[in-house]
Motif scaffolding. Sequence first.
Motif, PDB file in Angstrom:
ATOM      1  N   MET A   1      18.699  60.589  34.439  1.00 12.00           N
ATOM      2  CA  MET A   1      19.622  60.656  33.327  1.00 12.00           C
ATOM      3  C   MET A   1      19.297  61.903  32.513  1.00 12.00           C
ATOM      4  N   ASN A   2      20.273  62.490  31.947  1.00  9.36           N
ATOM      5  CA  ASN A   2      20.120  63.692  31.138  1.00  9.36           C
ATOM      6  C   ASN A   2      19.353  63.364  29.853  1.00  9.36           C
ATOM      7  N   SER A   3      18.342  64.156  29.538  1.00 10.55           N
ATOM      8  CA  SER A   3      17.526  63.888  28.351  1.00 10.55           C
ATOM      9  C   SER A   3      18.328  64.015  27.061  1.00 10.55           C
ATOM     10  N   ARG A   4      19.453  64.696  27.100  1.00  9.82           N
ATOM     11  CA  ARG A   4      20.300  64.808  25.904  1.00  9.82           C
ATOM     12  C   ARG A   4      20.763  63.438  25.436  1.00  9.82           C
ATOM     13  N   TYR A   5      21.119  62.548  26.376  1.00 13.38           N
ATOM     14  CA  TYR A   5      21.554  61.196  26.021  1.00 13.38           C
ATOM     15  C   TYR A   5      20.406  60.404  25.422  1.00 13.38           C
ATOM     16  N   GLU A  21      12.187  63.933  27.618  1.00 15.45           N
ATOM     17  CA  GLU A  21      12.358  64.284  29.027  1.00 15.45           C
ATOM     18  C   GLU A  21      11.618  63.284  29.913  1.00 15.45           C
ATOM     19  N   CYS A  22      10.413  62.897  29.525  1.00 14.76           N
ATOM     20  CA  CYS A  22       9.650  61.898  30.302  1.00 14.76           C
ATOM     21  C   CYS A  22      10.398  60.570  30.366  1.00 14.76           C
ATOM     22  N   VAL A  23      10.960  60.154  29.235  1.00 16.53           N
ATOM     23  CA  VAL A  23      11.730  58.908  29.212  1.00 16.53           C
ATOM     24  C   VAL A  23      12.943  59.037  30.117  1.00 16.53           C
ATOM     25  N   SER A  24      13.657  60.146  30.023  1.00 18.27           N
ATOM     26  CA  SER A  24      14.887  60.319  30.808  1.00 18.27           C
ATOM     27  C   SER A  24      14.604  60.326  32.310  1.00 18.27           C
ATOM     28  N   GLN A  25      13.431  60.817  32.707  1.00 20.53           N
ATOM     29  CA  GLN A  25      13.084  60.828  34.130  1.00 20.53           C
ATOM     30  C   GLN A  25      12.880  59.426  34.692  1.00 20.53           C
ATOM     31  N   ARG A  26      12.566  58.464  33.830  1.00 23.76           N
ATOM     32  CA  ARG A  26      12.360  57.081  34.266  1.00 23.76           C
ATOM     33  C   ARG A  26      13.656  56.280  34.275  1.00 23.76           C
ATOM     34  N   MET A  27      14.718  56.852  33.749  1.00 24.11           N
ATOM     35  CA  MET A  27      15.991  56.140  33.656  1.00 24.11           C
ATOM     36  C   MET A  27      16.905  56.535  34.816  1.00 24.11           C
TER      37      MET A  27
END
Length: 84
Positions: A1-5, A21-27
Amino acid sequence: MNSRYVGDAPFFSALSEEDQECVSQRMHLEHRRSGDILFRQDDESIALYLIKSGWVRLMADSATVLATQGPGSLVGETDLFLGR
């Protein structure tokens, strides 16, 4: 998922860009249809949902609408963080 969201969500907005960015990589992105059930009361908590677009209704068993959440909102965070 895009880290912007992720960064646009109030829950994650205070995180650094690197942490976002780390959170978005897990989504991962899921598409749901109107009327789909994400979870029921007493289900094991295995997911946290960040609403990218559309709306989610939180309902009691009696079909009473407790809340309506839209883009940027999290769904399922309380039970996930409490481990229930």
